[in-house]
Design a protein around this motif. Structure first.
Motif, PDB file in Angstrom:
ATOM      1  N   LEU A 226       0.858  -1.192   0.000  1.00 27.05           N
ATOM      2  CA  LEU A 226       0.000   0.000   0.000  1.00 27.05           C
ATOM      3  C   LEU A 226       0.889   1.235   0.000  1.00 27.05           C
ATOM      4  N   LEU A 227       0.647   2.136  -0.950  1.00 27.06           N
ATOM      5  CA  LEU A 227       1.439   3.358  -1.069  1.00 27.06           C
ATOM      6  C   LEU A 227       0.546   4.579  -0.897  1.00 27.06           C
ATOM      7  N   GLY A 228       1.058   5.598  -0.228  1.00 26.59           N
ATOM      8  CA  GLY A 228       0.292   6.830  -0.048  1.00 26.59           C
ATOM      9  C   GLY A 228       1.130   7.909   0.620  1.00 26.59           C
ATOM     10  N   LYS A 229       0.572   9.122   0.682  1.00 23.06           N
ATOM     11  CA  LYS A 229       1.236  10.230   1.369  1.00 23.06           C
ATOM     12  C   LYS A 229       0.836  10.189   2.845  1.00 23.06           C
ATOM     13  N   PRO A 230       1.788   9.941   3.731  1.00 19.61           N
ATOM     14  CA  PRO A 230       1.449   9.719   5.141  1.00 19.61           C
ATOM     15  C   PRO A 230       1.022  10.991   5.863  1.00 19.61           C
ATOM     16  N   GLY A 231      -0.216  11.011   6.298  1.00 17.54           N
ATOM     17  CA  GLY A 231      -0.723  12.121   7.108  1.00 17.54           C
ATOM     18  C   GLY A 231      -1.215  11.598   8.442  1.00 17.54           C
ATOM     19  N   ARG A 232      -1.275  12.476   9.448  1.00 15.60           N
ATOM     20  CA  ARG A 232      -1.682  12.013  10.770  1.00 15.60           C
ATOM     21  C   ARG A 232      -3.124  11.538  10.806  1.00 15.60           C
ATOM     22  N   GLU A 233      -3.939  11.959   9.812  1.00 12.58           N
ATOM     23  CA  GLU A 233      -5.318  11.455   9.768  1.00 12.58           C
ATOM     24  C   GLU A 233      -5.366   9.986   9.373  1.00 12.58           C
ATOM     25  N   MET A 234      -4.267   9.472   8.767  1.00 20.20           N
ATOM     26  CA  MET A 234      -4.198   8.043   8.407  1.00 20.20           C
ATOM     27  C   MET A 234      -3.851   7.170   9.600  1.00 20.20           C
ATOM     28  N   ASN A 235      -3.231   7.766  10.599  1.00 22.24           N
ATOM     29  CA  ASN A 235      -2.750   6.979  11.735  1.00 22.24           C
ATOM     30  C   ASN A 235      -3.901   6.258  12.435  1.00 22.24           C
ATOM     31  N   GLY A 236      -3.721   4.956  12.628  1.00 17.48           N
ATOM     32  CA  GLY A 236      -4.733   4.157  13.312  1.00 17.48           C
ATOM     33  C   GLY A 236      -5.832   3.619  12.433  1.00 17.48           C
ATOM     34  N   GLN A 237      -5.820   3.933  11.128  1.00 15.22           N
ATOM     35  CA  GLN A 237      -6.872   3.452  10.234  1.00 15.22           C
ATOM     36  C   GLN A 237      -6.682   1.959   9.938  1.00 15.22           C
ATOM     37  N   LEU A 238      -7.784   1.216   9.962  1.00 15.19           N
ATOM     38  CA  LEU A 238      -7.758  -0.234   9.771  1.00 15.19           C
ATOM     39  C   LEU A 238      -7.728  -0.598   8.293  1.00 15.19           C
ATOM     40  N   VAL A 239      -6.812  -1.499   7.916  1.00 18.10           N
ATOM     41  CA  VAL A 239      -6.781  -2.075   6.572  1.00 18.10           C
ATOM     42  C   VAL A 239      -6.674  -3.588   6.714  1.00 18.10           C
ATOM     43  N   LYS A 240      -7.200  -4.304   5.705  1.00 19.09           N
ATOM     44  CA  LYS A 240      -7.175  -5.772   5.721  1.00 19.09           C
ATOM     45  C   LYS A 240      -6.545  -6.292   4.437  1.00 19.09           C
ATOM     46  N   CYS A 241      -5.727  -7.330   4.577  1.00 19.01           N
ATOM     47  CA  CYS A 241      -5.108  -8.004   3.430  1.00 19.01           C
ATOM     48  C   CYS A 241      -5.758  -9.373   3.279  1.00 19.01           C
ATOM     49  N   VAL A 242      -6.254  -9.673   2.079  1.00 14.59           N
ATOM     50  CA  VAL A 242      -6.931 -10.942   1.801  1.00 14.59           C
ATOM     51  C   VAL A 242      -6.038 -11.766   0.875  1.00 14.59           C
ATOM     52  N   ILE A 243      -5.667 -12.987   1.320  1.00 17.39           N
ATOM     53  CA  ILE A 243      -4.801 -13.881   0.556  1.00 17.39           C
ATOM     54  C   ILE A 243      -5.600 -15.113   0.155  1.00 17.39           C
ATOM     55  N   SER A 244      -5.665 -15.377  -1.166  1.00 21.40           N
ATOM     56  CA  SER A 244      -6.399 -16.522  -1.695  1.00 21.40           C
ATOM     57  C   SER A 244      -5.438 -17.476  -2.381  1.00 21.40           C
ATOM     58  N   SER A 245      -5.633 -18.797  -2.141  1.00 18.30           N
ATOM     59  CA  SER A 245      -4.761 -19.805  -2.737  1.00 18.30           C
ATOM     60  C   SER A 245      -5.506 -21.126  -2.839  1.00 18.30           C
ATOM     61  N   GLU A 246      -5.176 -21.920  -3.881  1.00 20.05           N
ATOM     62  CA  GLU A 246      -5.759 -23.252  -4.023  1.00 20.05           C
ATOM     63  C   GLU A 246      -5.300 -24.177  -2.910  1.00 20.05           C
ATOM     64  N   ALA A 247      -4.181 -23.856  -2.301  1.00 19.81           N
ATOM     65  CA  ALA A 247      -3.595 -24.741  -1.306  1.00 19.81           C
ATOM     66  C   ALA A 247      -4.136 -24.516   0.105  1.00 19.81           C
ATOM     67  N   THR A 248      -4.932 -23.489   0.309  1.00 16.20           N
ATOM     68  CA  THR A 248      -5.432 -23.214   1.651  1.00 16.20           C
ATOM     69  C   THR A 248      -6.710 -22.394   1.571  1.00 16.20           C
ATOM     70  N   LYS A 249      -7.377 -22.272   2.705  1.00 10.98           N
ATOM     71  CA  LYS A 249      -8.553 -21.416   2.774  1.00 10.98           C
ATOM     72  C   LYS A 249      -8.121 -19.947   2.706  1.00 10.98           C
ATOM     73  N   GLU A 250      -9.090 -19.081   2.430  1.00 11.24           N
ATOM     74  CA  GLU A 250      -8.797 -17.652   2.350  1.00 11.24           C
ATOM     75  C   GLU A 250      -8.286 -17.149   3.696  1.00 11.24           C
ATOM     76  N   VAL A 251      -7.188 -16.405   3.645  1.00 10.72           N
ATOM     77  CA  VAL A 251      -6.560 -15.869   4.855  1.00 10.72           C
ATOM     78  C   VAL A 251      -6.741 -14.354   4.868  1.00 10.72           C
ATOM     79  N   ILE A 252      -7.196 -13.813   6.003  1.00 12.70           N
ATOM     80  CA  ILE A 252      -7.370 -12.364   6.154  1.00 12.70           C
ATOM     81  C   ILE A 252      -6.469 -11.868   7.282  1.00 12.70           C
ATOM     82  N   LEU A 253      -5.566 -10.969   6.941  1.00 13.28           N
ATOM     83  CA  LEU A 253      -4.700 -10.328   7.924  1.00 13.28           C
ATOM     84  C   LEU A 253      -5.093  -8.855   8.029  1.00 13.28           C
ATOM     85  N   GLN A 254      -4.995  -8.283   9.210  1.00 20.85           N
ATOM     86  CA  GLN A 254      -5.374  -6.882   9.366  1.00 20.85           C
ATOM     87  C   GLN A 254      -4.376  -6.138  10.246  1.00 20.85           C
TER      88      GLN A 254
END
Length: 395
Positions: A226-254
């Motif tokens: 994830l790329l962006g211009k870092p501002g203090r309003e971004m601090n603490g904002q929640l983002v989630k990463c979703v990983i999909s693969s035939e070898a495993t169930k969908e994985v969600i990291l946050q």
């Protein structure tokens, strides 16, 4: 003596008949031999072609079942297993199963192969334990039958590898240039994994950058930043990463985006009559230091974290106090004045200019009050009648 012509005429038919009978008898064994050869050739051609049993798909480190079965009344003399894998010679024979002698390993003995079939049922199925990426390839079992020939069954072993997942925060310093905010990685998977983001509040304010690397063992590492211009309003904002693969169930990291910045505006908040807290916004959290201007902090004044507490209201505690906030990226401070009188605590934030602004407002009011009571006129008359006397008094 018989005429020569008559004798020849009678002999020729006999000779022709005898010749025809001899020729027919000689052709029969030739025809029979050709029939046998053609039949054998047809049978051999029918059975040498391998039957594709299908793909066997398993996870890395698990067990695979390699099927090998045929339905026939022909006599079985042996079952031969061969494989074609990367780094080995094609059609490498690694195991032979015979009705009388049982299992016989060729070349090196690999005990991961377990015979779970039945020779009497013409079933040569194997269980292959603890499979690795090097084991991926083609596995063929060949039946030696009489008179059926050598039919075979082929299976393609496919190994799946689940990704090693990771989500990393970059924690940039507040600024106006585009920098990485977080990176999500799906490492060493087979087949390659898909990586995407759920951005929430940051949707439209940041962008994704996807990269991948293929490894020699057939696995792939995929990562998205994830790329962006870092501002203090971004601090603490929640983002989630979703990983999909035939070898495993969908994985969600946050994670919560972290942006570092120095202390902002400092506020002093009254928590009680004798307790005041210093507040500011900073990341990492700012340390707070209380001091008294021109003098050491009195022993009866207690500091707990960002809060200053006065244990008594004696006049010697009156004075100017400073709250300083500081983190690795900067510092900021604020002042306030405390005055204790007759057991009461009067607090004013030290903006000296405020008093100067109040004087022009209060002075006209005092003049109006004096004019209304006539005291101002009596003062002026007294000053005019005896200016030297006033000067002497003042002297």
């Amino acid at each position: 003596m018989k005429p020569f012509g008559a004798t020849e005429a009678k002999r020729r038919p006999r000779d022709r008949e005898t010749c025809l009978c001899f020729s027919a008898a000689g052709l029969f064994p030739v025809i029979l031999t050709m029939f046998v050869l053609l039949t054998a050739s047809h049978l051999q051609t029918t059975h040498v072609e391998a039957v594709q049993a299908g793909d066997v798909v398993v996870m890395l480190g698990s067990s695979a079942i390699l099927p090998c079965h045929i339905s026939t009344n022909d006599r079985l003399s042996q079952i031969t297993w061969q494989k074609t894998i990367k780094g080995k010679a094609p059609n490498d024979v690694f195991l032979i199963i015979q009705p009388k002698n049982g299992l016989k390993y060729s070349n090196e003995k690999d005990l991961r192969f377990e015979f779970i079939g039945n020779v009497d049922d013409k079933n040569g199925t194997l269980k292959f334990s603890n499979v690795t990426l090097e084991d991926e390839g083609s596995y063929t079992c060949i039946f030696s039958l009489f008179p059926g020939g050598t039919p075979s069954r082929n299976s393609q072993l496919v190994i799946l590898v689940p990704p090693i997942t990771n989500l990393m925060d970059h924690t940039p310093l507040e600024g106006n240039e585009e920098v990485p905010l977080a990176t999500c990685t799906a490492a060493a998977s087979k087949p390659k994994a898909e990586v995407r983001w759920i951005k929430g509040f940051l949707e439209g304010k940041v962008r994704e950058e996807l990269n991948e690397t293929q490894h020699a063992n057939g696995t792939t590492t995929t990562w998205s930043t994830l790329l962006g211009k870092p501002g203090r309003e971004m601090n603490g904002q929640l983002v989630k990463c979703v990983i999909s693969s035939e070898a495993t169930k969908e994985v969600i990291l946050q994670t919560h985006i972290q942006v570092h910045y120095p202390p902002g505006n400092v506020n002093i908040v009254e928590r009680s009559e004798v307790s005041y807290e210093c507040e500011t916004e900073a990341n990492p959290k700012a340390t707070v230091t209380w001091t008294r201007s021109g003098q050491p902090l009195p022993p009866s004044v207690e500091v707990v974290g960002a809060t200053v507490q006065f244990s008594s209201q004696s006049n010697d505690l009156s004075g100017l106090y400073k709250c300083e906030t500081k983190n690795p990226y900067g510092s900021k401070q604020a002042y306030f004045f405390v005055h204790f009188s007759s057991g009461n605590c009067n607090l004013s934030f030290l903006f000296t200019g405020l008093l100067i602004l109040l004087i022009p407002l209060i002075l006209p009011i005092l003049l109006i009050l004096l004019l209304g009571t006539g005291k101002l006129q009596s003062i002026l008359k007294r000053f005019q009648s005896d200016p030297r006397g006033d000067a002497k008094k003042s002297g």
